[in-house]
Design a protein around this motif. Structure first.
Motif, short mmCIF file in Angstrom:
data_model
loop_
_atom_site.label_atom_id
_atom_site.label_comp_id
_atom_site.label_asym_id
_atom_site.label_seq_id
_atom_site.Cartn_x
_atom_site.Cartn_y
_atom_site.Cartn_z
N LYS A 215 39.17 43.22 23.26
CA LYS A 215 40.17 42.17 23.48
C LYS A 215 41.02 42.50 24.70
CE LYS A 215 44.12 39.97 21.22
NZ LYS A 215 45.00 39.96 20.01
N GLU A 216 41.28 41.49 25.51
CA GLU A 216 42.12 41.68 26.70
C GLU A 216 43.56 42.01 26.28
OE1 GLU A 216 41.82 38.79 29.87
OE2 GLU A 216 39.88 38.10 29.10
N ARG A 217 44.07 43.17 26.78
CA ARG A 217 45.43 43.60 26.41
C ARG A 217 46.28 43.96 27.62
NH1 ARG A 217 45.35 48.11 21.76
NH2 ARG A 217 47.57 47.56 21.73
N LYS A 235 37.71 48.33 29.22
CA LYS A 235 37.19 47.18 28.45
C LYS A 235 38.31 46.30 27.90
CE LYS A 235 34.53 49.85 25.85
NZ LYS A 235 33.54 50.31 24.84
N SER A 236 39.54 46.82 27.92
CA SER A 236 40.69 46.08 27.38
C SER A 236 41.57 45.48 28.49
CB SER A 236 41.55 46.99 26.50
OG SER A 236 40.81 47.55 25.46
N LEU A 237 41.17 45.66 29.74
CA LEU A 237 41.97 45.10 30.84
C LEU A 237 41.87 43.58 30.85
CD1 LEU A 237 41.06 47.52 33.78
CD2 LEU A 237 43.29 47.34 32.62
N ARG A 238 42.97 42.94 31.21
CA ARG A 238 42.96 41.50 31.40
C ARG A 238 42.15 41.16 32.65
NH1 ARG A 238 49.28 39.75 30.09
NH2 ARG A 238 49.30 40.55 27.93
N TYR A 239 41.79 39.90 32.77
CA TYR A 239 40.97 39.47 33.90
C TYR A 239 41.62 39.89 35.22
CZ TYR A 239 37.83 36.67 36.71
OH TYR A 239 36.88 36.27 37.63
N GLY A 240 40.85 40.60 36.05
CA GLY A 240 41.35 41.03 37.36
C GLY A 240 42.23 42.25 37.32
N GLY A 241 42.42 42.85 36.15
CA GLY A 241 43.29 44.02 36.03
C GLY A 241 42.65 45.29 36.59
N SER A 242 43.47 46.34 36.68
CA SER A 242 42.99 47.59 37.27
C SER A 242 43.46 48.78 36.44
CB SER A 242 43.53 47.77 38.70
OG SER A 242 43.09 46.72 39.53
N ALA A 243 42.63 49.82 36.44
CA ALA A 243 43.00 51.10 35.82
C ALA A 243 42.89 52.18 36.88
CB ALA A 243 42.08 51.41 34.64
N ALA A 244 43.94 52.97 37.04
CA ALA A 244 43.93 54.12 37.94
C ALA A 244 43.66 55.36 37.11
CB ALA A 244 45.26 54.24 38.67
N PHE A 261 33.33 44.78 34.51
CA PHE A 261 33.44 44.59 35.95
C PHE A 261 32.91 43.23 36.39
CE2 PHE A 261 32.91 49.16 35.12
CZ PHE A 261 34.14 49.61 35.59
N ILE A 262 31.78 42.80 35.79
CA ILE A 262 31.18 41.55 36.26
C ILE A 262 31.64 40.33 35.44
CG2 ILE A 262 29.18 42.76 37.20
CD1 ILE A 262 27.55 41.83 34.80
N LEU A 263 32.19 40.56 34.25
CA LEU A 263 32.66 39.43 33.44
C LEU A 263 34.16 39.21 33.55
CD1 LEU A 263 30.52 39.94 30.20
CD2 LEU A 263 30.09 38.40 32.13
N ARG A 264 34.91 40.28 33.85
CA ARG A 264 36.37 40.15 33.96
C ARG A 264 36.90 40.55 35.34
NH1 ARG A 264 38.11 42.63 28.03
NH2 ARG A 264 37.38 40.85 26.80
N GLY A 265 36.02 41.01 36.22
CA GLY A 265 36.45 41.34 37.58
C GLY A 265 37.48 42.44 37.65
N VAL A 266 37.38 43.42 36.76
CA VAL A 266 38.38 44.48 36.72
C VAL A 266 38.03 45.59 37.72
CG1 VAL A 266 38.90 43.99 34.30
CG2 VAL A 266 37.24 45.79 34.88
N ASN A 267 38.98 46.48 37.95
CA ASN A 267 38.83 47.55 38.93
C ASN A 267 39.11 48.90 38.29
OD1 ASN A 267 38.71 45.65 41.31
ND2 ASN A 267 40.77 45.20 40.56
N LEU A 268 38.26 49.88 38.59
CA LEU A 268 38.50 51.26 38.20
C LEU A 268 38.81 52.04 39.48
CD1 LEU A 268 38.56 53.52 36.12
CD2 LEU A 268 36.08 53.74 36.34
#
Length: 330
Positions: A215-217, A235-244, A261-268
């Motif tokens: 779930k997006e949190r 896996k819990s990042l909101r759409y376009g979110g990032s984790a450092a 990465f491909i469904l929510r466009g998140v960044n690591l």
């Protein structure tokens, strides 16, 4: 003065690593353009690994750990660094395979040395140390990736540790809604005092490893632990979110997929504070001394002497350390 006190780690004939305070000679220090009288250092997890014989950190013993040092220049062979200048050294090879900051003196290359910013004392610089520098780099990367306080909550894993506690305090001071994740529920009040608005049990972030998405949190995350917790956060990042990510106490590997990465466009976003160009380190120290200066640094730290340091090393190796450990070199 030709002799000085230092913590020395030695390997016995039985393969046991011992830590003791010894007298060393200046002539024993490695070559370098700058000799620094160390006033303060700090204890980091990497220091504890070096002090326990971890060959991935330190190859040869006897050795003096300490990846951080702040002090006064006593000898210099370069024009841009003068005797009497107050300076900071963090990272590079200091305390790894070069004699480190758990000693009253270090000798290092000029290319490792930063003048103390006017807005920080030597003591404040080491209350931050590599942990503070790393936390600031994480926040800076997240903001470069587009994170703002209105985007939503930001989770910090390993929040009661050195990097984590400073990340909580820094994000809170910048107006973010901070969720502090910890395996130490007894530290909830400490984290709230730093500015955390919610406390998340570490076990909660360990659930769902078998799922491709959760779930997006979180709008963003500062991860100091690695392992499956890191990828559960991704896996819990909101759409376009990032984790450092900057740590590995929970492990170097995780079960992952491309789904977030491909469904929510998140960044690591990977963060390193060791081999950064000096100019980047200097700019971040300037930020920590001015617009990002924290007013509650003392509440983050316990101060120890060189003689008390071995016990503190045992504490951090046992996972019992909270906040920062400032080492005073008299």
């Amino acid at each position: 003065m030709s002799s000085f006190k230092a913590l020395q780690v030695s390997e016995t004939a039985q393969g046991v690593f011992e830590r003791r305070i010894v007298e060393r000679e200046l002539a024993e220090l490695p070559a370098g353009e700058v000799l620094i009288r160390v006033r303060y250092s700090s204890l980091n997890y990497k220091d504890a690994l070096s002090a326990s014989g971890n060959r991935g950190v330190t190859r040869n013993y006897p050795h003096t750990p300490g990846i951080d040092a702040a002090g006064v220049i006593e000898q210099s062979s370069v024009a841009e660094l003068a005797v009497g200048d107050e300076v900071i050294v963090t990272g590079y090879d200091l305390g790894m395979n070069t004699s480190g900051g758990f000693a009253q003196y270090i000798r290092v290359p000029a290319a490792w040395v930063i003048r103390r910013p006017a807005g920080l004392s030597l003591r404040e610089a080491m209350l931050l140390g590599t942990a503070g520098l790393t936390a600031a780099l994480c926040v800076d990367k997240l903001e470069q990736a587009g994170l703002t306080p209105v985007a939503g909550p930001v989770v910090v894993t390993g929040a009661s540790g050195g990097v984590g506690s400073i990340a909580v305090a820094l994000l809170a001071s910048l107006g973010y809604d901070v969720a502090a994740s910890t395996g130490k529920p007894e530290q909830a009040e400490f984290l709230r005092q730093l500015g955390a608005r919610q406390i998340v049990a570490r076990s909660e972030l360990q659930e769902g490893c078998e799922k491709a998405l959760l779930k997006e949190r979180w709008a963003g995350a500062v991860d100091t632990v690695g392992g499956d917790i890191l990828f559960n956060v991704v896996k819990s990042l909101r759409y376009g979110g990032s984790a450092a990510c900057c740590g590995l106490t929970a492990g170097m590997s995780f079960k992952g997929s491309v789904a977030p990465f491909i469904l929510r466009g998140v960044n690591l976003l990977g963060v390193d504070s060791v081999e950064l160009p000096l100019v980047v380190k200097a700019s971040m120290w300037d930020k920590l001394s001015l617009q990002w200066k924290l007013g509650n640094l003392e509440s983050l730290a316990e101060e120890v002497t060189l003689e008390q340091l071995p016990a503190a090393i045992e504490q951090i190796l046992a996972g019992q350390m909270v906040g920062r450990v400032l080492v005073r070199l008299d």
